[in-house]
Motif scaffolding. Structure first.
Motif, PDB file in Angstrom:
ATOM      1  N   UNK A  45       1.468  -3.843  23.260  1.00 29.01           N
ATOM      2  CA  UNK A  45       0.482  -4.911  23.294  1.00 29.01           C
ATOM      3  C   UNK A  45       0.634  -5.858  22.118  1.00 29.01           C
ATOM      4  N   UNK A  46       0.997  -5.335  20.954  1.00 25.92           N
ATOM      5  CA  UNK A  46       1.158  -6.184  19.777  1.00 25.92           C
ATOM      6  C   UNK A  46       2.195  -7.277  20.022  1.00 25.92           C
ATOM      7  N   UNK A  47       3.269  -6.937  20.705  1.00 29.17           N
ATOM      8  CA  UNK A  47       4.314  -7.929  20.979  1.00 29.17           C
ATOM      9  C   UNK A  47       3.835  -8.967  21.990  1.00 29.17           C
ATOM     10  N   UNK A  48       3.004  -8.555  22.947  1.00 28.88           N
ATOM     11  CA  UNK A  48       2.410  -9.514  23.882  1.00 28.88           C
ATOM     12  C   UNK A  48       1.509 -10.476  23.115  1.00 28.88           C
ATOM     13  N   UNK A  84      11.188  -8.726  34.354  1.00 29.80           N
ATOM     14  CA  UNK A  84      11.552 -10.129  34.145  1.00 29.80           C
ATOM     15  C   UNK A  84      11.687 -10.884  35.466  1.00 29.80           C
ATOM     16  N   UNK A  85      12.160 -10.197  36.505  1.00 22.40           N
ATOM     17  CA  UNK A  85      12.354 -10.852  37.803  1.00 22.40           C
ATOM     18  C   UNK A  85      11.036 -11.194  38.488  1.00 22.40           C
ATOM     19  N   UNK A  86       9.944 -10.603  38.018  1.00 22.34           N
ATOM     20  CA  UNK A  86       8.644 -10.831  38.640  1.00 22.34           C
ATOM     21  C   UNK A  86       7.886 -11.999  38.019  1.00 22.34           C
ATOM     22  N   UNK A  87       8.387 -12.540  36.901  1.00 18.12           N
ATOM     23  CA  UNK A  87       7.700 -13.628  36.212  1.00 18.12           C
ATOM     24  C   UNK A  87       7.947 -14.962  36.917  1.00 18.12           C
ATOM     25  N   UNK A  88       6.901 -15.720  37.243  1.00 16.07           N
ATOM     26  CA  UNK A  88       7.101 -17.064  37.810  1.00 16.07           C
ATOM     27  C   UNK A  88       7.817 -17.974  36.807  1.00 16.07           C
ATOM     28  N   UNK A  89       8.641 -18.860  37.315  1.00 15.13           N
ATOM     29  CA  UNK A  89       9.409 -19.756  36.445  1.00 15.13           C
ATOM     30  C   UNK A  89       8.668 -21.080  36.239  1.00 15.13           C
ATOM     31  N   UNK A  90       7.357 -20.982  36.053  1.00 17.79           N
ATOM     32  CA  UNK A  90       6.525 -22.130  35.693  1.00 17.79           C
ATOM     33  C   UNK A  90       5.499 -21.649  34.678  1.00 17.79           C
ATOM     34  N   UNK A  91       4.798 -22.572  34.051  1.00 19.47           N
ATOM     35  CA  UNK A  91       3.753 -22.212  33.107  1.00 19.47           C
ATOM     36  C   UNK A  91       4.110 -22.544  31.676  1.00 19.47           C
ATOM     37  N   UNK A  92       3.120 -22.442  30.798  1.00 20.35           N
ATOM     38  CA  UNK A  92       3.324 -22.751  29.388  1.00 20.35           C
ATOM     39  C   UNK A  92       4.199 -21.714  28.700  1.00 20.35           C
ATOM     40  N   UNK A  93       4.221 -20.505  29.232  1.00 14.88           N
ATOM     41  CA  UNK A  93       5.034 -19.448  28.634  1.00 14.88           C
ATOM     42  C   UNK A  93       6.508 -19.558  29.022  1.00 14.88           C
ATOM     43  N   UNK A  94       6.781 -20.293  30.071  1.00 18.19           N
ATOM     44  CA  UNK A  94       8.158 -20.396  30.571  1.00 18.19           C
ATOM     45  C   UNK A  94       8.907 -21.483  29.804  1.00 18.19           C
ATOM     46  N   UNK A  95      10.169 -21.224  29.359  1.00 19.28           N
ATOM     47  CA  UNK A  95      10.943 -19.988  29.565  1.00 19.28           C
ATOM     48  C   UNK A  95      10.908 -19.030  28.372  1.00 19.28           C
ATOM     49  N   UNK A  96      10.665 -19.579  27.154  1.00 16.35           N
ATOM     50  CA  UNK A  96      10.802 -18.753  25.952  1.00 16.35           C
ATOM     51  C   UNK A  96       9.814 -17.595  25.942  1.00 16.35           C
ATOM     52  N   UNK A  97       8.553 -17.880  26.284  1.00 21.01           N
ATOM     53  CA  UNK A  97       7.550 -16.824  26.295  1.00 21.01           C
ATOM     54  C   UNK A  97       7.859 -15.754  27.322  1.00 21.01           C
ATOM     55  N   UNK A  98       8.315 -16.163  28.508  1.00 22.36           N
ATOM     56  CA  UNK A  98       8.692 -15.194  29.533  1.00 22.36           C
ATOM     57  C   UNK A  98       9.804 -14.281  29.053  1.00 22.36           C
ATOM     58  N   UNK A  99      10.787 -14.871  28.390  1.00 18.35           N
ATOM     59  CA  UNK A  99      11.910 -14.071  27.894  1.00 18.35           C
ATOM     60  C   UNK A  99      11.437 -13.051  26.859  1.00 18.35           C
ATOM     61  N   UNK A 100      10.512 -13.468  25.993  1.00 17.61           N
ATOM     62  CA  UNK A 100       9.995 -12.550  24.974  1.00 17.61           C
ATOM     63  C   UNK A 100       9.154 -11.448  25.608  1.00 17.61           C
ATOM     64  N   UNK A 101       8.334 -11.796  26.607  1.00 14.20           N
ATOM     65  CA  UNK A 101       7.511 -10.785  27.272  1.00 14.20           C
ATOM     66  C   UNK A 101       8.360  -9.803  28.071  1.00 14.20           C
TER      67      UNK A 101
END
Length: 356
Positions: free
Chosen positions: A260-263, A237-254
């Motif tokens: 792979x199914x969850x991704x 989680x600490x390696x995920x950039x805090x920008x992008x369409x996935x941030x923040x909810x998608x990052x938290x889920x990933x």
């Protein structure tokens, strides 16, 4: 207002980079390259393009590595021309400098990884990308700890500010080196993003799109590559950039994903990313099949190419400089792929490259 003032500081170089963009290889040229029987045939076909006689002085036998090296050299020359002619105290010069930081990170990781595996120092330095060179690079090959790495070399480079979150890693083993790589890229992308947003206008909008995509791609790749490793979910989680369409909810889920199914489920909330999992993309399972991950990587490259292609036709902003460089890199990868398929006799895979 942006259109009224842009040409005064960057109009000439925008015209230059637009010329660079127009010299990118067309579909017709790629088709001709794919029909070449030998690397000498490939050289002849490329000589009729903007690459000209860039291979004229190479002695036979011609190799794929030489083609890639000389094509990269041409790219570097064009980029250096932009840097040399950008006003030194202007925002364009700063923007172009930011574009080189990614290459610096790659070179740094290449050197310390090669040193860890006892590779020849001169060979490692020769493999470094010219756009990412900095003073003190040879000293990286003698650092044994992260602290030594930082204090001997990195402290005097533009990467110093990105390195503060890496100092907790004490040993330079394979896992910690990968953590350092992704930590540096996270800080770099966030910093570059903030800089472009401070410029405002079309540059902020266009670069926001491009850098957000890059951040999301890195987040997805980090997640997939962490499965089956000793990297904890907290570290991931600490390696995920805090920008992008996935941030923040998608990052938290990933960060919590176990397979792979969850991704895939997370990506389904983003229309552009949802399509990656169709038409033969990753369909589930453990993610241990390298060919499936490779296929997803190819779809990401195609999406990136599409975004960059759109930005190169924009005007009065800095995004065409970034987009052209990315497209040129992809072009060199495609030429290298075709050359390698010719050299290896793998003609059944010669068209498996990204073209635009």
């Amino acid at each position: 207002m942006e259109m009224l003032t842009f040409n005064a500081s960057a109009g000439y170089l925008e015209g230059v980079v637009r010329g660079y963009r127009n010299s990118l290889l067309s579909t017709h040229i790629y088709s001709s390259l794919s029909q070449c029987e030998t690397l000498d045939d490939l050289r002849m076909q490329l000589s009729a393009t903007d690459y000209g006689n860039f291979l004229a002085n190479e002695q036979p036998p011609l190799t794929t590595s030489v083609i890639a090296e000389k094509a990269t050299g041409k790219l570097v020359g064009e980029f250096r021309y932009l840097q040399d002619n950008a006003p030194k105290d202007g925002t364009l010069a700063r923007f172009l400098e930011y574009m080189t930081y990614g290459y610096m990170i790659d070179n740094l990781i290449l050197l310390i990884t090669g040193t860890l595996h006892e590779r020849d120092t001169h060979e490692l330095l020769d493999r470094c990308h010219p756009l990412g060179t900095f003073d003190g690079m040879p000293a990286l090959c003698v650092a044994n700890t992260v602290e030594e790495l930082y204090n001997s070399v990195v402290v005097d480079t533009p990467l110093a500010g990105y390195f503060k979150d890496c100092l907790s890693a004490h040993d330079l083993d394979d896992l910690n080196i990968e953590i350092i790589r992704n930590t540096l890229y996270k800080a770099y992308l966030e910093d570059f993003y903030n800089f472009t947003q401070s410029l405002g206008g079309t540059t902020a909008q266009a670069m926001g799109t491009l850098l957000s995509f890059e951040a999301d791609r890195r987040t997805i790749n980090i997640t997939l590559n962490s499965f089956g490793t000793s990297l904890s979910k907290e570290q991931r989680a600490k390696l995920f950039p805090s920008i992008g369409k996935l941030y923040p909810a998608g990052n938290n889920a990933l960060a919590r994903a176990d397979d792979v199914d969850q991704v895939k489920q997370v990506c389904e909330y983003i229309p552009e990313y949802k399509n990656w999992w169709k038409d033969g993309g990753l369909g589930g399972g453990s993610g241990e099949d390298g060919s499936e991950v490779e296929e997803l990587e190819g779809k990401m490259f195609r999406e990136e190419t599409k975004l960059n292609k759109l930005e190169t036709i924009c005007q009065f902003n800095y995004s065409p400089f970034y987009a052209w460089l990315k497209l040129k890199e992809q072009e060199i990868r495609s030429i290298t792929w075709i050359a390698e398929c010719i050299a290896q006799g793998a003609r059944d895979r010669i068209t498996d490259f990204v073209q635009f």
